[in-house]
Structures are given as C-alpha cells and as structure tokens.
Design a protein around this motif. Structure first.
Motif, short mmCIF file in Angstrom:
data_model
loop_
_atom_site.label_atom_id
_atom_site.label_comp_id
_atom_site.label_asym_id
_atom_site.label_seq_id
_atom_site.Cartn_x
_atom_site.Cartn_y
_atom_site.Cartn_z
N GLY A 162 33.08 4.41 23.75
CA GLY A 162 32.44 3.42 24.60
C GLY A 162 32.09 3.90 25.99
N PHE A 163 32.30 5.19 26.30
CA PHE A 163 31.94 5.69 27.62
C PHE A 163 30.43 5.76 27.77
N LEU A 164 29.92 5.25 28.88
CA LEU A 164 28.51 5.32 29.18
C LEU A 164 28.16 6.72 29.69
N ASP A 165 26.89 7.08 29.62
CA ASP A 165 26.47 8.42 30.04
C ASP A 165 26.83 8.68 31.51
N SER A 166 26.63 7.68 32.37
CA SER A 166 26.96 7.87 33.78
C SER A 166 28.46 8.04 33.98
N GLU A 167 29.27 7.40 33.14
CA GLU A 167 30.72 7.57 33.23
C GLU A 167 31.13 8.97 32.79
N ILE A 168 30.46 9.50 31.80
CA ILE A 168 30.72 10.87 31.35
C ILE A 168 30.30 11.85 32.44
N TYR A 169 29.20 11.56 33.09
CA TYR A 169 28.68 12.45 34.13
C TYR A 169 29.68 12.62 35.28
N ASN A 170 30.40 11.55 35.62
CA ASN A 170 31.34 11.60 36.76
C ASN A 170 32.80 11.63 36.33
N MET A 171 33.07 11.92 35.07
CA MET A 171 34.43 11.89 34.55
C MET A 171 35.29 13.00 35.14
N THR A 172 36.53 12.64 35.46
CA THR A 172 37.47 13.63 35.97
C THR A 172 38.03 14.48 34.83
N GLN A 173 38.60 15.60 35.19
CA GLN A 173 39.19 16.48 34.19
C GLN A 173 40.31 15.78 33.44
N GLU A 174 41.13 15.03 34.14
CA GLU A 174 42.26 14.34 33.50
C GLU A 174 41.77 13.32 32.47
N GLU A 175 40.78 12.52 32.85
CA GLU A 175 40.25 11.52 31.91
C GLU A 175 39.59 12.20 30.72
N PHE A 176 38.88 13.27 30.98
CA PHE A 176 38.24 14.02 29.91
C PHE A 176 39.28 14.58 28.94
N ASP A 177 40.33 15.19 29.47
CA ASP A 177 41.37 15.78 28.61
C ASP A 177 42.08 14.72 27.77
N ASN A 178 42.20 13.51 28.31
CA ASN A 178 42.88 12.43 27.59
C ASN A 178 42.05 11.88 26.43
N ASN A 179 40.74 12.13 26.44
CA ASN A 179 39.86 11.48 25.48
C ASN A 179 38.99 12.41 24.64
N LYS A 180 38.84 13.65 25.04
CA LYS A 180 37.85 14.53 24.43
C LYS A 180 38.07 14.79 22.95
N ASN A 181 39.32 14.76 22.49
CA ASN A 181 39.60 15.11 21.09
C ASN A 181 39.89 13.91 20.21
N LEU A 182 39.64 12.71 20.72
CA LEU A 182 39.87 11.50 19.92
C LEU A 182 38.68 11.27 19.00
N ASN A 183 38.88 11.42 17.72
CA ASN A 183 37.81 11.22 16.75
C ASN A 183 37.72 9.74 16.39
N SER A 184 37.01 9.00 17.21
CA SER A 184 36.92 7.56 17.06
C SER A 184 35.57 7.16 16.47
N VAL A 185 35.42 5.85 16.23
CA VAL A 185 34.16 5.30 15.74
C VAL A 185 33.82 4.09 16.61
N LEU A 186 32.64 4.10 17.21
CA LEU A 186 32.19 2.95 17.99
C LEU A 186 31.69 1.89 17.02
N VAL A 187 32.39 0.77 16.93
CA VAL A 187 32.05 -0.24 15.93
C VAL A 187 31.26 -1.41 16.51
N SER A 188 31.32 -1.62 17.84
CA SER A 188 30.55 -2.70 18.45
C SER A 188 30.40 -2.47 19.94
N GLN A 189 29.23 -2.82 20.47
CA GLN A 189 28.98 -2.68 21.90
C GLN A 189 27.94 -3.72 22.32
#
Length: 318
Positions: free
Chosen positions: A48-75
């Motif tokens: 559910g991260f938006l492109d602008s959120e990815i653009y400004n994402m910190t290293q810590e937030e990125f490391d916490n989420n980068k390997n989660l193989n999820s499925v976006l089911v609704s937005q």
C-alpha cells in the motif's frame, strides 16, 4: 507497468525537492539514498505504499518492509477540498474582529480526481462574493488499503497527502477503523510523517521524517493517533507533507472471514489549540474519529470533517 511509475517521477521530484537521484532499469536510489530494485519496489507497492512514500522512504522503513511478499487486495483513494472563509460586514469594527483566525469558518467536501489535479481559481459563488472572503483553500487526498501479509495477518494502511499546504499547523488526528471480527496487533502500529524543509536563505531543501505520534488511542473500533504538523518559521518553510499509519490485524473468531473493511479517517485542526491530558479521542462505532465527553465543544469544532476512504476486501477466505 506500475513499477515503472516510480522511475518516471524521478525527474519531477528532483526539480521540486532539490535532490539528485539515480535511476536505471534495475536500480533506483531515492531521496534518502536508499537503494532498491524492481522486486523490492513491487513489495512496497503491494503493502500500500504510494510512489511518493517510496521516494522519501528511510532506510529503516525500507529494511522493515522490502522483503515482505504481500498482496494488495484493496485500495481506495478519496480527494477533498476544504475552504476557510470569513463573513464580510459593512461595519469596519466587525471586520477587524473577524480578521482573527478564531472567527474563520470552514467547510470540506469530497471532490473528483480531475478537480483535485486542476483546482478551480474561483471558490466563491457569485451570489456570495460580496458577503464572503476566502482565507485559504486546502486540497488533500486520502488512501486506505488492505494487504495480505501472511496467513495470520492482514495489513491496514491509511495515507494522507497534502496537495496545497495547510495554513494552520496544530495537532491533527489520523485513524483506521476496523470491523468487530478483527483486532489490531499493538506491536505493529506504525506512524510516519515526511515533509520537505526549505531554507529561506538558500535553495537547499531536504526531506525530514517523524515516526512518533504524541499519543495512540486504540479500541475495538480501530486505532487513532494524534500528532503536531510541522511549523513554518522565519528561516525555513515546510511543505509537501505526507502522513501515513498502518498496523496488522488478526482474527477474533474461529469461523471463516469473507470480507474485511478498513476505514481511513483524518481530522485537521483549522484552529490552534493547546493539547492537554484530558483531550480524549478515539475511533467511534461508525469507524470515524470521535471525541470524548471531556473535550470542550470549542476544541471539537476546531477540527474539520471529511468522508472516510474505505478499502473493502471481499471474497476472501480467511
């Protein structure tokens, strides 16, 4: 195709945010110098991260989420316009009194994406132009999302992005309402506010991130957090404010759940007030932000109200 969007916006963000970034077919480096590949970006978008959120994402937030193989089911994304105005009066003294921000009135309405991207220059109806004075017009969008993250959890996320900066910078509230069939996992509650800081004496600007709320409030109806918006000063300006919160939910029943609902809500303080220990807020039975009986009516009336963004995952088997 969606993965390539993040690369297409690089040049635009570089101009707006005074950053130098590098992008290629296989590698992207965002404004925080965080390196990410196509697969990792896809994982973030599925959460559910938006492109602008990815653009400004910190290293810590990125490391916490980068390997989660999820499925976006609704937005679900909604767009809003809030107009602040004063009532004109022929009496000069009354006009002077009305110039105080405490006498400013406001109303919010949901608008189309087209109007959000092409805001109108004329906000006053012809019949009101001699009696109303526009003080400020704000535009924002809110996106609620639901993602499958494991057989045990789904993630609920709510993002609020300001298109035109808010004039009043006080304490705002963001929340996600939930159904009675699930509960929020306390340890997964996450808040993030990113904005650009521009030095008034130079052309230098940089992103800044705040990851703590002033206070969380949780109930069977959802989770809400209150936080201060970043101020402007004589030496710097804050802009491009984006806020999001998310948490995982777990089942509260042993029977199968076929539908999930996430209700994103946000309340912006149109008037400044002092936050005190008795300030009571949360998520009500209608899954929107509510206030306790101890909160004075004047403070409650300081917040605007918008419709919720509503993500619905139907036809699941959980």
């Amino acid at each position: 195709m969606k993965n390539k969007i993040i690369f297409l916006i690089v040049s635009i963000f570089s101009v707006l945010f005074c950053d130098v970034v590098y992008a290629s077919e296989d590698l992207f480096i965002n404004s925080r110098k965080v390196k990410m590949n196509q697969s990792e970006i896809q994982n973030l978008q599925n959460l559910g991260f938006l492109d602008s959120e990815i653009y400004n994402m910190t290293q810590e937030e990125f490391d916490n989420n980068k390997n989660l193989n999820s499925v976006l089911v609704s937005q679900d994304t909604k767009y809003y316009k809030t107009i602040s105005y004063r009532i004109k009066n022929s009496n000069l003294l009354l006009n002077t009194l009305n110039s105080n921000d405490n006498n400013v009135l406001y109303y919010s309405e949901e608008i189309s994406e087209e109007e959000y991207n092409n805001p109108s220059n004329s906000e006053i109806l012809p019949q009101d132009q001699f009696t109303h004075e526009i003080v400020n017009t704000e535009y924002k969008q809110m996106t609620a999302s639901i993602s499958w993250v494991s057989n045990s959890y789904y993630r609920y996320k709510n993002s609020l992005k300001w298109k035109k900066e808010p004039k009043t910078r006080s304490n705002d509230i963001i929340s996600i309402g939930i159904d009675s069939t699930v509960s929020a996992v306390p340890s997964s509650k996450t808040f993030n506010m990113t904005y650009m800081v521009s030095d008034n004496s130079t052309t230098y600007c940089y992103p800044k991130t705040v990851s703590n709320v002033t206070r969380w409030e949780s109930s069977p109806n959802g989770v809400a957090g209150i936080f201060p918006l970043p101020p402007n000063s004589s030496s710097y300006k804050t802009m491009n404010i984006e806020i999001y919160m998310y948490f995982n939910v777990q089942k509260l029943q042993t029977t199968t759940i076929n539908t999930l609902n996430a209700y994103g809500d946000y309340k912006h303080a149109q008037k400044k007030f002092t936050l005190n220990p008795s300030f009571d807020f949360g998520v009500g039975l209608d899954r929107t932000i509510s206030f306790g009986v101890s909160v004075s009516p004047s403070i409650v009336e300081s917040f605007d109200s918008i419709t919720t963004s509503h993500a619905t995952a139907s036809g699941i088997n959980w």
